[in-house]
Design an enzyme around this catalytic site. Structure first.
Site, PDB file in Angstrom:
ATOM      1  CG  HIS A 174      -2.237   0.647   1.037  1.00  0.00           C
ATOM      2  ND1 HIS A 174      -2.924   0.681  -0.161  1.00  0.00           N
ATOM      3  CD2 HIS A 174      -3.030   1.297   1.922  1.00  0.00           C
ATOM      4  CE1 HIS A 174      -4.068   1.327  -0.002  1.00  0.00           C
ATOM      5  NE2 HIS A 174      -4.153   1.710   1.242  1.00  0.00           N
ATOM      6  CG  ASN A 224      -8.191   5.015   3.472  1.00  0.00           C
ATOM      7  OD1 ASN A 224      -7.521   4.775   2.474  1.00  0.00           O
ATOM      8  ND2 ASN A 224      -8.774   4.065   4.169  1.00  0.00           N
ATOM      9  CG  ASN A 275     -10.925   3.968   0.299  1.00  0.00           C
ATOM     10  OD1 ASN A 275     -11.902   4.147  -0.407  1.00  0.00           O
ATOM     11  ND2 ASN A 275     -10.821   2.946   1.131  1.00  0.00           N
TER      12      ASN A 275
END
Length: 196
Positions: free
Chosen positions: A25, A77, A123
Site C-alpha cells: 500500500h 484514506n 480511497n
C-alpha cells in the site's frame, strides 16, 4: 500546465502510510524515496506542504524540470486535504500533478499511467478528488501490486516482496519507466506552451 522560466513544473505525490513503510500500500512512498535518491533531492518534513517533501531542478532524460516530490503525512484514506494544499503551494495546476499509488487491478511491476477518471475504488485517490472539489484532471501512475488470496486489506498492508522493491528502487527498471513517464508529461507541458 505550469511552465516557469521555460521549465516545466511537476508535483509528484507518492501515496502510502508513513507508519507502514515497505508495504504494498505504501509503494508510492517507496518510489518517491527512490526518485529522491536517484535525482539527488534532499527530502525533509515540511508542515506547510503536509508531509515529507523535496524540490529541485533536475534533468529527466533530456528535459530540464522543476520537480517537487511529496510523501503526505496523513494516512492514505484522508490524504486529500494535504495533497490539495501542496498543489496550491507548488505547481497550482492539477494537470501538473502526478499521483503514484498502488493498484490491485494491475499485475505486480506494471506501471499504468492515466489522466482523469474516477478513483476506481482507491480511497487515497477518492480523498484527493474530494479535496479538489471533484477535480479529476490530474495524472496517476497506477503501480501494479496484483491481488492476493484472502482479505484485500491484509494483502495491501503486507510487506512488498524484495523483487518488487528492487524493480522500483535505485537502478531498477521500474524507476526508469517512472522517469520516462515524468519526462513525457514535462515534454507535453513544453509543447502546450509552444516551447521546444
Amino acid at each position: 500546465m505550469t511552465v516557469a522560466s521555460g521549465l516545466p513544473q511537476l508535483l509528484v505525490v507518492g501515496l502510502g502510510n508513513l507508519p507502514f513503510p515497505q508495504t504494498r500500500h505504501s509503494i508510492g512512498h517507496l518510489i518517491i524515496d527512490a526518485l529522491a535518491a536517484r535525482l539527488h533531492i534532499h527530502m525533509a518534513t515540511d508542515r506547510t506542504m503536509g508531509g515529507v517533501t523535496g524540490r529541485s531542478k533536475v534533468t529527466l532524460g533530456e528535459t530540464a524540470v522543476s520537480l517537487v516530490l511529496l510523501k503526505p503525512k496523513p494516512l492514505m484514506n484522508i490524504t486529500g486535504p494535504s495533497v490539495a494544499g501542496a498543489l496550491r503551494k507548488s505547481v497550482k495546476a492539477s494537470d501538473a500533478m502526478i499521483i503514484i499509488h498502488d493498484s490491485l487491478s494491475h499485475k505486480p511491476k506494471a506501471l499504468s499511467p492515466k489522466i482523469g477518471g474516477s478513483a476506481n475504488g482507491h480511497n487515497g485517490v477518492r480523498s484527493i478528488i474530494s479535496a479538489l472539489g471533484g477535480e479529476t484532471h490530474f495524472h496517476r501512475f497506477r503501480i501494479g501490486i496484483g491481488r492476493g488470496p484472502g482479505d484485500a486489506a491484509e494483502y495491501v498492508l503486507s510487506k512488498l516482496p524484495e523483487e518488487e522493491k528492487f524493480y522500483w528502487n535505485g537502478d531498477g527498471i521500474g524507476l526508469d519507466l517512472v522517469c520516462n513517464e515524468l519526462e513525457r508529461i514535462a515534454r507535453k507541458q513544453l509543447e502546450s506552451q509552444g516551447l521546444p
